[in-house]
Scaffold this active site. Structure first.
Site, mmCIF file in Angstrom:
data_model
loop_
_atom_site.group_PDB
_atom_site.id
_atom_site.type_symbol
_atom_site.label_atom_id
_atom_site.label_comp_id
_atom_site.label_asym_id
_atom_site.label_seq_id
_atom_site.Cartn_x
_atom_site.Cartn_y
_atom_site.Cartn_z
ATOM 1 N N GLU A 120 -20.412 -31.263 -17.209
ATOM 2 C CA GLU A 120 -21.737 -31.579 -16.679
ATOM 3 C C GLU A 120 -22.335 -30.428 -15.876
ATOM 4 O O GLU A 120 -23.548 -30.241 -15.865
ATOM 5 C CB GLU A 120 -21.667 -32.883 -15.893
ATOM 6 N N ARG A 162 9.342 -34.215 -9.218
ATOM 7 C CA ARG A 162 9.609 -34.903 -7.957
ATOM 8 C C ARG A 162 10.203 -36.279 -8.241
ATOM 9 O O ARG A 162 10.037 -36.835 -9.329
ATOM 10 C CB ARG A 162 8.313 -35.086 -7.147
ATOM 11 N N HIS A 189 -22.086 -38.538 -14.480
ATOM 12 C CA HIS A 189 -21.042 -38.669 -13.464
ATOM 13 C C HIS A 189 -21.369 -37.897 -12.187
ATOM 14 O O HIS A 189 -21.196 -38.406 -11.085
ATOM 15 C CB HIS A 189 -19.688 -38.197 -14.011
ATOM 16 N N ARG A 206 8.571 -25.484 -2.898
ATOM 17 C CA ARG A 206 9.548 -26.294 -3.627
ATOM 18 C C ARG A 206 10.932 -25.645 -3.618
ATOM 19 O O ARG A 206 11.912 -26.290 -3.974
ATOM 20 C CB ARG A 206 9.064 -26.508 -5.062
#
Length: 287
Positions: free
Chosen positions: A98, A186, A28, A240
């Site tokens: 990885e 949310r 990847h 928040r």
């Protein structure tokens, strides 16, 4: 490499018998052994890689595949790398896997977050000491009551770096979620509210959790399983408690993490010189 695993494109399926070795390009990330430094910063967005490396001594992109862009260079003379992970714990876990295979041993999540305590203002830094595993990736590795804990030396280096740079910061617990919307209480599309979402955030606030983000707990969990050291520092974009959202101090987390890597190198020298098993406050930071 391109295409999804198992598609009709050029990528072959990876089976247990043909895993990618350390000396080969990782499936990847497309990095090989020698491409990355021991310490790697982990932002989410590939576009942040260039922003992270702006203040390094030097840097060059060594791989760019899917959401994973990797650059390696030096900061204050210390070798350092950065790899973007994309959004969320599944892709972050791939990066940890990885990077570990090609020799990385120190991983620092660098990103943005939502503060959920009155004191976590927009532009502040949150340095994670441990994380609530409200994501599913780490549970596929180990039992759910296994703690997601940051390495104490990494936390100390990040706090020292933030102090030296003059940034407002908080050290404490982070909640990592799989969903930016429902998982962080949310509203979803057309005002949808997930069952129990109000109670979930209230419980975390009452328990002293500082912030929401989406990768730290998986990175910390995997690092502990594999004997690596890891930490996380995020800039608060969303308050928040007030509803304020502002992209402020975008580069603060990256600067703090880069300086922390340099400080960690000095801390490692102190450990080696002293013969201690691990860094502790009595050893100091500067060599």
């Amino acid at each position: 490499m391109s295409g999804d695993e198992g598609s009709s494109g050029g990528d072959a399926d990876i089976s247990e018998d043909d895993e990618v070795g350390e000396s080969e390009a990782q499936y990847h990330l497309d990095v090989r052994e020698g491409d990355v430094a021991d310490a790697v910063l982990l932002p989410g967005d590939p576009e942040r890689v260039a922003k992270v490396t702006e203040e390094w001594d030097e840097a060059a992109v060594v791989a760019d595949h899917r959401e994973y862009r990797t650059a390696t260079g030096t900061y204050d003379g210390t070798p350092i790398s950065v790899t973007s992970t994309g959004i969320g714990s599944p892709s972050a876990a791939i990066a940890v896997e990885e990077l570990a295979r090609v020799g990385a041993d120190t991983l620092v999540r660098v990103g943005s977050c939502g503060g959920i305590q009155p004191e976590t203002d927009v532009g502040d830094l949150v340095i994670t000491s441990g994380a609530v595993r409200q994501e599913g990736t780490s549970s596929e590795y180990v039992r759910e009551d296994y703690p997601a804990v940051a390495d104490h030396a990494v936390v100390a280096a990040l706090a020292a770096a933030a102090e030296r740079l003059g940034y407002d910061y908080h050290v404490g617990l982070t909640a990592s979620t799989d969903s930016f919307y429902a998982g962080q209480s949310r509203d979803g599309f057309e005002g949808f509210r997930a069952r129990g979402s109000e109670g979930d955030i209230e419980e975390l606030v009452e328990a002293g959790v500082l912030n929401f983000e989406m990768e730290a707990s998986a990175i910390l969990t995997l690092a502990n399983i594999y004997g690596l050291r890891a930490g996380a520092v995020c800039t608060v974009y969303a308050d928040r408690t007030t509803g304020e959202f502002r992209v402020e101090g975008e580069r603060r987390a990256a600067r703090t993490a880069s300086l922390a890597v340099s400080l960690l190198a000095k801390m490692d020298e102190r450990v080696e010189e002293s013969g201690a098993d691990a860094w502790h406050a009595g050893l100091g930071i500067d060599s």
